[in-house]
Design an enzyme around this catalytic site. Structure first.
Site, short mmCIF file in Angstrom:
data_model
loop_
_atom_site.label_atom_id
_atom_site.label_comp_id
_atom_site.label_asym_id
_atom_site.label_seq_id
_atom_site.Cartn_x
_atom_site.Cartn_y
_atom_site.Cartn_z
N GLY A 19 0.81 -1.21 0.00
CA GLY A 19 0.00 0.00 0.00
C GLY A 19 0.84 1.25 0.00
N SER A 110 -2.59 -13.90 -3.89
CA SER A 110 -1.26 -14.31 -3.45
C SER A 110 -0.84 -15.55 -4.23
CB SER A 110 -1.28 -14.61 -1.95
OG SER A 110 -0.09 -15.26 -1.55
N SER A 111 0.46 -15.66 -4.47
CA SER A 111 0.96 -16.83 -5.19
C SER A 111 0.77 -18.12 -4.41
CB SER A 111 2.45 -16.65 -5.52
OG SER A 111 3.21 -16.52 -4.34
N CYS A 112 0.56 -18.02 -3.09
CA CYS A 112 0.33 -19.23 -2.29
C CYS A 112 -1.02 -19.86 -2.60
CB CYS A 112 0.46 -18.93 -0.80
SG CYS A 112 -0.87 -17.95 -0.10
N TYR A 139 -4.26 -18.73 4.82
CA TYR A 139 -4.13 -17.47 4.07
C TYR A 139 -4.53 -17.67 2.62
CZ TYR A 139 -2.02 -13.15 2.32
OH TYR A 139 -1.82 -11.93 1.73
N LYS A 143 -7.50 -15.67 0.45
CA LYS A 143 -7.20 -14.92 -0.77
C LYS A 143 -7.96 -15.48 -1.97
CE LYS A 143 -5.82 -11.92 0.54
NZ LYS A 143 -5.74 -10.47 0.29
N HIS A 183 7.36 -12.95 6.17
CA HIS A 183 7.68 -13.88 5.11
C HIS A 183 9.19 -14.07 5.05
CE1 HIS A 183 3.54 -12.89 3.65
NE2 HIS A 183 3.56 -14.19 3.48
N ARG A 191 17.02 -11.45 10.74
CA ARG A 191 17.85 -12.40 11.49
C ARG A 191 19.33 -12.23 11.19
NH1 ARG A 191 16.09 -18.37 11.47
NH2 ARG A 191 17.66 -18.31 13.13
N ARG A 213 12.13 -19.70 -4.91
CA ARG A 213 11.10 -18.68 -4.79
C ARG A 213 11.41 -17.51 -5.74
NH1 ARG A 213 9.10 -22.30 -2.73
NH2 ARG A 213 8.19 -22.53 -0.65
#
Length: 321
Positions: A19, A110-112, A139, A143, A183, A191, A213
């Site tokens: 956004g 979403s690609s998922c 999720y 979507k 993600h 990390r 990915r």
């Protein structure tokens, strides 16, 4: 009605990554009637509040980038919350957009949503030909519901009000960097940054590092969305938005390790899940319309890390509702 520089454009979820990228892109390109209400100004969980806001502000174009997002841990531990929150937001915005006479509403899938074992690269017609990856199922279902609500309205009423798009794994400024909810790319960035500044000797990552990915910078997603609003193509289904290249998680980790300056070793915990083996989108449809991404993965990660370093203490954790 054709999109113009004076069109009333409402961006929902402007505190989040996609956004905020859309707001920046629109303002940079001369759109001076862009509204991006805060959560206090517009409660997307309240149908009454959404309906009243749309009625008083009369948006002509809506970019629905608000929603609750999460990685493997979030989907595993808070699947009900992910489903509930996204379904409520989607319903409130979609119904209010219909009732208020909006010209066009962009909805982010979403690609998922694609089947775990889908042929690669994944074309839009592969949706619902198999079960999505188990580790992102809540999720993905939320979507998918939103995409087909949009498409069903367009078909039933013979209109092209809703424009569902499917970006692949998006990253950039104002992403969620909390390892518990983020993600993979933003989680790794946090990390490795933390390991670097604490002089840790090693970082242990989930899985084998072999899944591949595709990643796309948030500014490229914003440019694609605004390109589609300007071009207003006729379409019967959603459109993929991808970079056209994929990388192994191991390659991604090594790149982020280098950018953050971490000098230790990476260990892989193969007792933990890998997720889907590969997620690469076929973005030929939007490419054939004339849009192409411009930001390379390394440059995008560097831009994201620069933003992270500048705003680390102010970074919001969790959703982009």
């Amino acid at each position: 009605m054709k999109l113009t520089k004076k069109s009333r454009i409402l961006v929902l979820g402007a505190s989040g990554m996609i956004g905020s990228a859309c707001v920046r892109w629109l303002q940079l390109h001369g759109y001076d009637n862009v509204h991006s209400p805060s959560r206090i100004e517009l409660d997307l969980f309240s149908m009454e509040n959404v309906r009243d806001y749309f009625g008083s502000h009369r948006p002509e174009y809506i970019i629905l980038a608000a929603g609750r997002v999460g990685g493997i841990i979030e989907n595993s531990n808070f699947g009900f919350d992910l489903l509930r929150d996204n379904l409520i937001i989607q319903q409130n915005v979609i119904l209010s957009a219909i009732q208020s006479g909006v010209e066009k509403c962009v909805y982010f899938g979403s690609s998922c949503m694609y089947p775990r074992q889908a042929e690669q690269p994944m074309r839009e017609e592969f949706l619902l030909t198999g079960k999505p990856e188990e580790t992102s199922l809540p999720y993905a279902i939320s979507k998918l519901s939103g995409v087909h609500m949009c498409l069903s309205y367009n078909k039933q009423y013979g209109k092209s009000l809703f424009l569902p798009v499917i970006p692949n794994s998006t990253y950039g400024p104002q992403d969620d960097f909390d390892p518990k909810t983020a993600h993979v790319l933003s989680s790794l960035l946090f990390r490795f940054h933390h390991a670097s500044i604490t002089n840790a000797k090693e970082v242990t990552l989930w899985g084998s590092g072999t899944p591949r990915r595709e990643f796309i910078f948030s500014e490229d997603v914003a440019s694609a969305v605004c390109f589609l609003l300007e071009k207003n193509p006729s379409m019967e289904g959603p459109l993929n938005i991808g970079s056209g290249e994929d990388y192994s998680i191991r390659e991604l980790a090594e790149t982020i390790k280098d950018i953050t300056g971490f000098r230790g070793t990476i260990k892989w915990d193969t007792s933990k899940p890998d997720g889907a083996p590969r997620k690469l989108l076929d973005s030929s449809r939007i490419n054939n319309l004339g849009w192409k991404p411009v930001v390379s993965l390394r440059n995008g990660i560097q831009k994201t890390y620069d933003w992270f370093l500048e705003h680390e203490l102010q970074t919001e954790k969790g959703s982009s509702l």
